[in-house]
Design an enzyme around this catalytic site. Structure first.
Site, PDB file in Angstrom:
ATOM      1  N   SER A 253      -8.057   5.057   8.650  1.00 38.12           N
ATOM      2  CA  SER A 253      -7.018   6.052   8.388  1.00 38.12           C
ATOM      3  C   SER A 253      -7.289   6.771   7.065  1.00 38.12           C
ATOM      4  CB  SER A 253      -5.643   5.385   8.311  1.00 38.12           C
ATOM      5  OG  SER A 253      -5.361   4.732   9.514  1.00 38.12           O
TER       6      SER A 253
ATOM      7  N   ARG B 163     -13.600  -4.266  11.685  1.00 38.56           N
ATOM      8  CA  ARG B 163     -14.627  -3.237  11.631  1.00 38.56           C
ATOM      9  C   ARG B 163     -15.915  -3.762  11.010  1.00 38.56           C
ATOM     10  NH1 ARG B 163     -10.414   0.681   9.080  1.00 38.56           N
ATOM     11  NH2 ARG B 163      -9.710  -1.425   8.668  1.00 38.56           N
TER      12      ARG B 163
ATOM     13  N   LYS C 259       0.851  -1.190   0.000  1.00 36.93           N
ATOM     14  CA  LYS C 259       0.000   0.000   0.000  1.00 36.93           C
ATOM     15  C   LYS C 259       0.883   1.234   0.000  1.00 36.93           C
ATOM     16  CE  LYS C 259      -2.933  -1.388   3.599  1.00 36.93           C
ATOM     17  NZ  LYS C 259      -3.808  -1.008   4.683  1.00 36.93           N
TER      18      LYS C 259
HETATM   19  P1  ADP Z   1      -6.364   0.135   7.523  1.00 33.91           P
HETATM   20  O1  ADP Z   1      -6.873  -1.297   7.471  1.00 33.91           O
HETATM   21  O2  ADP Z   1      -7.421   1.150   7.780  1.00 33.91           O
HETATM   22  O3  ADP Z   1      -5.386   0.512   6.451  1.00 33.91           O
HETATM   23  P2  ADP Z   1      -4.262  -0.444   9.419  1.00 33.91           P
HETATM   24  O4  ADP Z   1      -3.571  -1.382   8.502  1.00 33.91           O
HETATM   25  O5  ADP Z   1      -3.464   0.642   9.999  1.00 33.91           O
HETATM   26  O6  ADP Z   1      -5.542   0.242   8.849  1.00 33.91           O
HETATM   27  O7  ADP Z   1      -4.975  -1.247  10.585  1.00 33.91           O
HETATM   28  C1  ADP Z   1      -4.276  -2.001  11.514  1.00 33.91           C
HETATM   29  C2  ADP Z   1      -5.258  -2.855  12.260  1.00 33.91           C
HETATM   30  O8  ADP Z   1      -6.203  -2.032  12.958  1.00 33.91           O
HETATM   31  C3  ADP Z   1      -6.094  -3.794  11.399  1.00 33.91           C
HETATM   32  O9  ADP Z   1      -6.250  -5.002  12.101  1.00 33.91           O
HETATM   33  C4  ADP Z   1      -7.408  -3.053  11.256  1.00 33.91           C
HETATM   34  O10 ADP Z   1      -8.467  -3.939  11.015  1.00 33.91           O
HETATM   35  C5  ADP Z   1      -7.515  -2.403  12.618  1.00 33.91           C
HETATM   36  N1  ADP Z   1      -8.359  -1.205  12.626  1.00 33.91           N
HETATM   37  C6  ADP Z   1      -8.227  -0.094  11.881  1.00 33.91           C
HETATM   38  N2  ADP Z   1      -9.180   0.816  12.172  1.00 33.91           N
HETATM   39  C7  ADP Z   1      -9.963   0.245  13.140  1.00 33.91           C
HETATM   40  C8  ADP Z   1     -11.142   0.664  13.842  1.00 33.91           C
HETATM   41  N3  ADP Z   1     -11.722   1.827  13.597  1.00 33.91           N
HETATM   42  N4  ADP Z   1     -11.650  -0.187  14.769  1.00 33.91           N
HETATM   43  C9  ADP Z   1     -11.059  -1.385  14.980  1.00 33.91           C
HETATM   44  N5  ADP Z   1      -9.971  -1.840  14.342  1.00 33.91           N
HETATM   45  C10 ADP Z   1      -9.422  -1.037  13.431  1.00 33.91           C
END
Ligand code: ADP
Length: 161
Positions: free
Chosen positions: A129, A91, A42
């Site tokens: 994010s 989520r 990504k």
């Molecule tokens: P994204 O999937 O949004 O690119 P990340 O890779 O930074 O975000 O996410 C890291 C972890 O945090 C993953 O397991 C993702 O599912 C979890 N996560 C992200 N946002 C949330 C949220 N709002 N509530 C619960 N878990 C979350």
């Protein structure tokens, strides 16, 4: 023996949704290592160092949290850190299919490591994010979604100051 878990992700940038998962994980484990992915396919807005810096700042008040940058195979990293589990936040159903596949693959690569899925706090169901970045680009207020330090860094990055 200390029960250590690893919470991996891109954290581009860290949100209150992530921090909620970290806090809840601390109830279950003695130590949580937040592992910032540096070799993700990504494209990220922030460099791994910047994402690390924001995580360090916003987790400094939490005991037993460590922040680290990692690349390579997650199961190897987990083993290196003597951790016993991978933590993932869920989520929506849309997160599930890919996460399910990854969890099974990681189990195949190292049967000793468990993946723990934690349901999002309903407050943060819709929070990601990428959504936060879009809102800042459109000059919206994201203080309900990220700590003020992160909001400041987003504005700096997107030249909105
Ligand atoms: P994204 O999937 O949004 O690119 P990340 O890779 O930074 O975000 O996410 C890291 C972890 O945090 C993953 O397991 C993702 O599912 C979890 N996560 C992200 N946002 C949330 C949220 N709002 N509530 C619960 N878990 C979350």
């Amino acid at each position: 023996m200390k029960r250590i878990a690893v919470y991996p992700g891109s954290f581009d940038p860290v949100t209150y949704g992530h921090l909620d998962i970290v806090k809840r994980s601390l109830e279950l484990f003695d130590q949580v290592i937040i592992a910032v992915l540096s070799n993700t396919m990504k494209k990220s807005l922030f460099t791994a160092d910047e994402r690390y810096d924001m995580l360090m700042k916003v987790t400094s008040v939490l005991p037993n949290v460590q922040v680290d940058i990692f690349s390579g195979l997650l199961v190897d990293y987990i083993k290196n850190k003597s951790a016993i589990a991978i933590i993932k936040g869920l989520r929506a159903i849309s997160d599930f299919e890919h996460e399910f596949q990854m969890a099974l693959m990681n189990k195949k690569l190292n049967p000793k490591i468990e993946t723990l899925f934690m349901m999002t706090n309903e407050k943060y169901l819709y929070l990601s994010s990428s959504m936060v970045k879009e809102i800042v680009e459109l000059k919206g207020n994201v203080l309900d979604f990220v700590p003020s330090y992160v909001s400041k860094k987003l504005k700096e990055k997107l030249n909105l100051n």
